[in-house]
Design an enzyme around this catalytic site. Structure first.
Site, PDB file in Angstrom:
ATOM      1  N   ASP A 113     -34.899  47.505   5.280  1.00 42.22           N
ATOM      2  CA  ASP A 113     -33.870  46.690   5.931  1.00 42.22           C
ATOM      3  C   ASP A 113     -33.061  45.846   4.953  1.00 42.22           C
ATOM      4  O   ASP A 113     -32.233  45.024   5.368  1.00 42.22           O
ATOM      5  CB  ASP A 113     -34.497  45.817   7.022  1.00 42.22           C
ATOM      6  N   ASP A 174     -33.509  53.944  12.303  1.00 42.68           N
ATOM      7  CA  ASP A 174     -32.776  52.713  11.984  1.00 42.68           C
ATOM      8  C   ASP A 174     -32.211  52.732  10.556  1.00 42.68           C
ATOM      9  O   ASP A 174     -31.223  52.070  10.254  1.00 42.68           O
ATOM     10  CB  ASP A 174     -33.672  51.467  12.087  1.00 42.68           C
ATOM     11  N   GLY A 232     -43.403  63.401  14.541  1.00 46.67           N
ATOM     12  CA  GLY A 232     -42.588  62.293  15.021  1.00 46.67           C
ATOM     13  C   GLY A 232     -43.435  61.373  15.881  1.00 46.67           C
ATOM     14  O   GLY A 232     -44.358  61.845  16.550  1.00 46.67           O
ATOM     15  N   THR A 234     -43.244  57.216  18.015  1.00 49.53           N
ATOM     16  CA  THR A 234     -42.413  56.045  18.293  1.00 49.53           C
ATOM     17  C   THR A 234     -43.116  54.786  17.830  1.00 49.53           C
ATOM     18  O   THR A 234     -44.332  54.765  17.659  1.00 49.53           O
ATOM     19  CB  THR A 234     -42.042  55.952  19.779  1.00 49.53           C
ATOM     20  N   ARG A 246     -32.072  51.683  21.295  1.00 57.34           N
ATOM     21  CA  ARG A 246     -31.418  51.133  20.104  1.00 57.34           C
ATOM     22  C   ARG A 246     -31.497  52.117  18.945  1.00 57.34           C
ATOM     23  O   ARG A 246     -30.584  52.203  18.127  1.00 57.34           O
ATOM     24  CB  ARG A 246     -31.997  49.769  19.735  1.00 57.34           C
ATOM     25  N   TRP A 250     -28.548  53.315  16.711  1.00 53.61           N
ATOM     26  CA  TRP A 250     -28.541  53.262  15.234  1.00 53.61           C
ATOM     27  C   TRP A 250     -28.137  54.631  14.683  1.00 53.61           C
ATOM     28  O   TRP A 250     -27.418  54.715  13.678  1.00 53.61           O
ATOM     29  CB  TRP A 250     -29.913  52.920  14.667  1.00 53.61           C
ATOM     30  N   SER A 363     -38.842  44.412  21.144  1.00 52.68           N
ATOM     31  CA  SER A 363     -39.836  45.487  21.158  1.00 52.68           C
ATOM     32  C   SER A 363     -40.679  45.398  22.422  1.00 52.68           C
ATOM     33  O   SER A 363     -41.569  44.550  22.525  1.00 52.68           O
ATOM     34  CB  SER A 363     -40.735  45.393  19.924  1.00 52.68           C
TER      35      SER A 363
END
Ligand code: GLY
Length: 396
Positions: A113, A174, A232, A234, A246, A250, A363
């Site tokens: 980030d 993200d 994959g 989450t 979101r 993104w 979240s």
């Protein structure tokens, strides 16, 4: 390589064939509301940072320690661009030394980030005022972000220590929003070492994090030694096979931002597919649920996903030729969503709130910031209104 289906038909093509009906002054009034709230928050936040999500509509205040710390200075810079009022610029600039200092705190830079953090603070400051120490700091942040790149897998690791077995090799959707820091650093320095990992990351992410139907996984693990894609899953979505709203937003915005720098048509097509999936999963008032698995019922909305999607749709529309129907559809869809936010989601009726938009979700699986204001939702709402009201050069 997945062979994706033809991009789906846009379900609300009729609605999106024209912009929403708004009174003269509608958008400027929406923008003025935000700018006035930001001005009054200067005295409330007192050089601290709003937490990622509010509690009962009021942001707890923190130091420069979270991934969200730059959204508040980013809002101050946007407020200055919209008004020319020097108080916003002075206040925005006052946060830059803390971003410079943060670079020397390894515990607070071990994250992908860095893109969110240094784009909306130091790059914005450099672009707007030519602040040279801010430019240096953003270049240092780009160098730190490069350290998270795993060459064999072709991905930037999102979270945690690079040797942490629970996080090693985890890429997340993200991260598409963090890549402009690397593209910018490449442009500033002329050094190709920034652009190649960013381009490789977005290509790998698009190959594996986006499913056949154009919905997105939130996260995906890779073997960092062999490069093999593993699975994959989450983190903030409803389930491993759903699309966290979101995250999908993104993906839309991040892909079209990569397209802005790389001009690879595949990125624009990926943004188009993600956008169509997002738009096809919206409830009647066009503000998505927190996960796109829901299209009706009592679950919470996520106004932040809606605000981020608006910015992505506007950028995507501008990247498509005017002769294409999607150029108009995506712009109109963005305006319809933004109008719904402005009419029904702002804090205007709750003057004690320090947020701009209610009904965001940080979240849900963690029970954090559920049905609250979110600082990223507020930032993207203001960016969206800025894009609607004026010609704006992105900080991204
Ligand atoms: N990037 C973390 C989030 O969107 O919540």
């Amino acid at each position: 390589m997945s062979t994706r289906k033809e991009i789906e038909i846009l379900a609300r093509a009729d609605l999106f064939s024209s912009p929403p009906k708004t009174d003269g002054g509608f958008w400027q009034n929406a923008l003025d509301y935000c700018v006035n709230k930001i001005k009054s928050n200067i005295g409330v936040f007192k050089h601290l940072y709003p937490a990622p999500a509010s509690v009962n509509g009021i942001y707890p205040l923190t130091g420069n320690t979270d991934w969200t710390s730059a959204f508040w200075p980013g809002m101050l810079f946007l407020a200055w661009e919209n008004t020319g009022d020097e108080i916003f610029l002075k206040e925005g600039e006052s946060y830059i030394p803390s971003f410079i200092a943060r670079l020397d705190k390894p515990g607070e830079t071990a994250t992908h980030d860095l893109g969110f953090l240094y784009t909306l603070s130091c790059i914005a400051s450099w672009r707007l005022t030519g602040n040279a120490p801010a430019r240096e700091a953003a270049l240092r942040a780009a160098d730190l972000l490069l350290l998270r790149y795993h060459e064999n897998a072709g991905i930037i690791q999102a979270w945690g220590d690079l040797d942490d077995p629970a996080q090693r090799g985890r890429a997340i959707i993200d991260c598409a929003m963090n890549l402009p820091l690397l593209y910018w650093a490449g442009g500033e320095t002329g050094n190709p070492r920034y652009r190649r990992p960013a381009a490789r990351h977005i290509t790998t992410a698009n190959q594996y994090l986006i499913r056949e139907n154009w919905s997105a996984y939130h996260t995906y693990f890779f073997d960092t030694v062999t490069g093999k894609p593993l699975r994959g899953n989450t983190a903030q979505g409803y389930s491993d096979d759903s699309s966290w709203a979101r995250g999908q937003a993104w993906g839309i915005y991040g892909n079209v931002l990569s397209y802005r720098y790389l001009k690879d048509p595949a990125l624009r097509e990926t943004a188009r597919g993600l956008a169509r999936y997002f738009l096809n999963r919206l409830p009647a008032d066009l503000v998505s649920y927190w996960d796109l698995i829901f299209t009706e019922g009592p679950q919470e909305r996520d106004s932040s996903a809606a605000a981020c999607a608006v910015c992505g749709l506007l950028e995507l529309s501008a990247a498509l030729p005017a002769a294409e129907q999607d150029h108009h559809c995506f712009k109109n869809a963005a305006l319809h969503i933004a109008a719904s936010l402005a009419r029904s989601y702002t804090t205007a009726a709750s003057p004690q709130s320090t947020g701009l938009l209610f009904h965001g979700v940080y979240s849900k699986p963690d029970g954090k910031g559920v049905d609250e204001c979110t600082v990223f939702g507020d930032y993207f709402y203001l960016e969206a209104l800025t894009r609607i009201c004026r010609i704006w050069e992105p900080y991204w």
